[in-house]
Scaffold this active site. Structure first.
Site, PDB file in Angstrom:
ATOM      1  N   CYS A  92      44.939  42.577  42.448  1.00 23.30           N
ATOM      2  CA  CYS A  92      45.079  41.630  41.346  1.00 23.30           C
ATOM      3  C   CYS A  92      43.866  41.878  40.450  1.00 23.30           C
ATOM      4  CB  CYS A  92      45.155  40.187  41.862  1.00 23.30           C
ATOM      5  SG  CYS A  92      43.668  39.643  42.718  1.00 23.30           S
ATOM      6  N   GLN A  93      43.523  40.950  39.610  1.00 23.83           N
ATOM      7  CA  GLN A  93      42.397  41.163  38.699  1.00 23.83           C
ATOM      8  C   GLN A  93      41.062  41.268  39.437  1.00 23.83           C
ATOM      9  OE1 GLN A  93      42.589  41.725  35.313  1.00 23.83           O
ATOM     10  NE2 GLN A  93      44.785  41.776  35.662  1.00 23.83           N
TER      11      GLN A  93
END
Length: 135
Positions: A92-93
């Site tokens: 994810c980020q």
């Protein structure tokens, strides 16, 4: 024994120092993989790279070759690998959602699911390829 009682602060300092030296190996026990290990898994063991970001985040930039399966739709998603023996690298980020997603995937039978430590941020810092989705 009398020395230790009189100089308890030295003992405390030694114990704290040892703990700080062991911390990096203990903190990885929950298990994420670094970018270099993720690339090795992708290249040598045919690992599947799954990005659990929301579609808007994914479109703004993601690792090249990653499949977008948002965390909220993970269970039962069609793009999950049918071969549960394949390694799965989840990103994810920043890595927070990926850790949760890896836990969900392991419960679903993907025993080799691991989060990417540091997420897309670490991927970019390692100068690994990223792309944007059209649209």
């Amino acid at each position: 024994m009398n020395f230790l009682l009189e100089h308890w602060y030295l003992l405390l300092t030694a114990v704290l120092s040892g703990g700080l030296l062991l911390w990096p190996s203990l903190s990885k026990a929950g298990g994420g993989v670094a970018t270099a290990e993720a690339v090795r898994l992708i290249n040598r063991e045919k690992a599947v790279l799954i990005d659990v970001c929301e579609p808007e985040e994914f479109a703004a930039g993601h690792a090249t070759g990653a499949r977008n399966i948002p965390l909220s739709t993970l269970e039962g998603h069609k793009q999950l690998p049918s071969n549960k023996a394949l390694p799965v690298v989840v990103m994810c980020q920043t890595g927070a959602r990926a850790a949760r997603a890896a836990g969900i995937l392991r419960k679903l039978g993907h025993e080799k699911a691991q989060p990417l430590t540091g997420g897309l941020k670490a991927w970019r810092e390692a100068n690994l390829p990223t792309e944007r989705s059209a649209g």
